[in-house]
Scaffold this motif. Structure first.
Motif, PDB file in Angstrom:
ATOM      1  N   GLY A   1       0.778  -1.223   0.000  1.00  0.00           N
ATOM      2  CA  GLY A   1       0.000   0.000   0.000  1.00  0.00           C
ATOM      3  C   GLY A   1       0.811   1.276   0.000  1.00  0.00           C
ATOM      4  O   GLY A   1       0.252   2.374   0.072  1.00  0.00           O
ATOM      5  N   VAL A   2       2.132   1.152  -0.079  1.00  0.00           N
ATOM      6  CA  VAL A   2       3.026   2.313  -0.113  1.00  0.00           C
ATOM      7  C   VAL A   2       3.520   2.498  -1.536  1.00  0.00           C
ATOM      8  O   VAL A   2       3.900   1.527  -2.205  1.00  0.00           O
ATOM      9  N   HIS A   3       3.539   3.753  -1.996  1.00  0.00           N
ATOM     10  CA  HIS A   3       3.954   4.061  -3.368  1.00  0.00           C
ATOM     11  C   HIS A   3       5.201   4.930  -3.336  1.00  0.00           C
ATOM     12  O   HIS A   3       5.209   6.005  -2.727  1.00  0.00           O
ATOM     13  N   LEU A   4       6.243   4.435  -3.986  1.00  0.00           N
ATOM     14  CA  LEU A   4       7.542   5.101  -4.004  1.00  0.00           C
ATOM     15  C   LEU A   4       7.921   5.442  -5.440  1.00  0.00           C
ATOM     16  O   LEU A   4       7.688   4.643  -6.357  1.00  0.00           O
ATOM     17  N   LEU A   5       8.525   6.595  -5.623  1.00  0.00           N
ATOM     18  CA  LEU A   5       9.000   7.053  -6.931  1.00  0.00           C
ATOM     19  C   LEU A   5      10.505   7.215  -6.847  1.00  0.00           C
ATOM     20  O   LEU A   5      11.022   7.844  -5.919  1.00  0.00           O
ATOM     21  N   THR A   6      11.233   6.636  -7.808  1.00  0.00           N
ATOM     22  CA  THR A   6      12.692   6.718  -7.780  1.00  0.00           C
ATOM     23  C   THR A   6      13.206   7.719  -8.805  1.00  0.00           C
ATOM     24  O   THR A   6      12.731   7.765  -9.936  1.00  0.00           O
ATOM     25  N   ASP A   7      14.163   8.525  -8.387  1.00  0.00           N
ATOM     26  CA  ASP A   7      14.941   9.425  -9.260  1.00  0.00           C
ATOM     27  C   ASP A   7      14.121   9.975 -10.426  1.00  0.00           C
ATOM     28  O   ASP A   7      14.419   9.709 -11.605  1.00  0.00           O
ATOM     29  N   PRO A   8      13.073  10.756 -10.149  1.00  0.00           N
ATOM     30  CA  PRO A   8      12.147  11.138 -11.221  1.00  0.00           C
ATOM     31  C   PRO A   8      12.762  12.084 -12.252  1.00  0.00           C
ATOM     32  O   PRO A   8      13.337  13.118 -11.910  1.00  0.00           O
ATOM     33  N   LEU A   9      12.610  11.690 -13.519  1.00  0.00           N
ATOM     34  CA  LEU A   9      12.855  12.569 -14.661  1.00  0.00           C
ATOM     35  C   LEU A   9      11.529  12.653 -15.405  1.00  0.00           C
ATOM     36  O   LEU A   9      11.169  11.729 -16.141  1.00  0.00           O
ATOM     37  N   LEU A  10      10.814  13.742 -15.198  1.00  0.00           N
ATOM     38  CA  LEU A  10       9.455  13.870 -15.721  1.00  0.00           C
ATOM     39  C   LEU A  10       9.381  14.858 -16.874  1.00  0.00           C
ATOM     40  O   LEU A  10       8.293  15.270 -17.278  1.00  0.00           O
ATOM     41  N   THR A  11      10.531  15.225 -17.414  1.00  0.00           N
ATOM     42  CA  THR A  11      10.601  16.147 -18.535  1.00  0.00           C
ATOM     43  C   THR A  11      11.179  15.417 -19.742  1.00  0.00           C
ATOM     44  O   THR A  11      11.602  14.272 -19.655  1.00  0.00           O
ATOM     45  N   ASN A  12      11.214  16.108 -20.866  1.00  0.00           N
ATOM     46  CA  ASN A  12      11.771  15.524 -22.092  1.00  0.00           C
ATOM     47  C   ASN A  12      13.156  16.057 -22.412  1.00  0.00           C
ATOM     48  O   ASN A  12      13.719  15.714 -23.450  1.00  0.00           O
TER      49      ASN A  12
END
Length: 258
Positions: free
Chosen positions: A20-31
């Motif tokens: 039930g835990v949501h983790l995001l790693t090293d986000p690159l959310l751009t182009n």
């Protein structure tokens, strides 16, 4: 039974769900990141606000301030010790207040999972233009499953102590037509890392997404092939491991008895 899932959004950006835990790693959310362009896969479409963001080291393709600003909600930011001033200076005090600083060997609890910082053999500086330095690290997430996200790393002596694992997220390439031998894994070394940590499942990451502008025709095999090459090497060195080469935006799910 509990379901664990990981979605690969390219490079080292992954959405990991466990207990039930949501983790995001090293986000690159751009182009675009400095001189790099997204050459494959869609811009990530996060399913919601994560509970925490795991940031492995200060390099701009892993610790990307603009992408952190785009992450929805107010997640914890699990960062290398000494990184909070970078967050404060780039994003403001409200973001800095959410930082949890760790060094390898330390851990924090997020909901029903424990996130432990572990060793990584990689340079921890922000870059040649910056004096800001910290330690580079990976993470072992322990909930219903034991998942290792290595960040950027080369092989190191204590790697075997991380296993056994249910899932290993293994970097197998880079973002340009050259890959330094120090501090990175190629497909062959990634398979050796997998052999050492003894994971039941593995997903190759950190390849096939960003590439320097104008260099798409230079050594294209280093962009396209690392995932399948890793699977080929792993079939020989870790035949009991299920390797899944994900497409951008694709999810691997499995059940854990824990």
């Amino acid at each position: 039974m509990s379901e664990i899932s990981v979605t690969w959004w390219g490079h080292s950006t992954m959405w990991l769900a466990d207990s039930g835990v949501h983790l995001l790693t090293d986000p690159l959310l751009t182009n675009r990141v400095i001189h790099l362009r997204r050459n494959a896969g869609p811009t990530p479409m996060l399913p919601g606000a994560p509970d925490a963001v795991l940031l492995s080291h200060l390099h701009a393709d892993h610790f990307h301030l603009r992408s952190l600003r785009a992450v929805p909600g107010e997640p914890l930011l699990v960062v290398p010790r000494g990184a909070t001033p970078l967050v404060a200076g780039g994003l403001g005090p409200a973001y800095a207040e959410r930082c949890v600083e760790l060094v390898p060997g330390e851990e924090t609890t997020i909901g029903a999972v424990t996130v432990r910082a572990v060793e990584a053999a990689h340079d921890g500086g922000r870059g040649p233009w910056s004096r800001l330095r910290s330690v580079a690290m990976g993470f072992v997430v322990e909930g219903a499953a034991r998942t290792w996200y290595s960040g950027d790393t080369g092989l190191f002596d204590g790697m075997s102590s991380l296993g056994p694992l249910d899932l290993a997220l293994v970097p197998v390439g880079g973002w340009g037509p050259t890959l330094g031998a120090h501090g990175h894994l190629d497909a062959s070394d990634g398979a050796e890392a997998l052999r050492r940590v003894k994971a039941a499942r593995a997903v190759p990451v950190h390849y096939g997404t960003f590439w320097p502008a104008g260099l798409s025709r230079i050594r294209p095999h280093m962009f396209h092939d690392p995932g399948t090459e890793f699977a080929r090497h792993a079939a020989r060195t870790s035949p009991d491991t299920q390797v899944r080469v994900l497409r951008h935006g694709e999810t691997l799910s499995f059940e854990s008895a824990a």
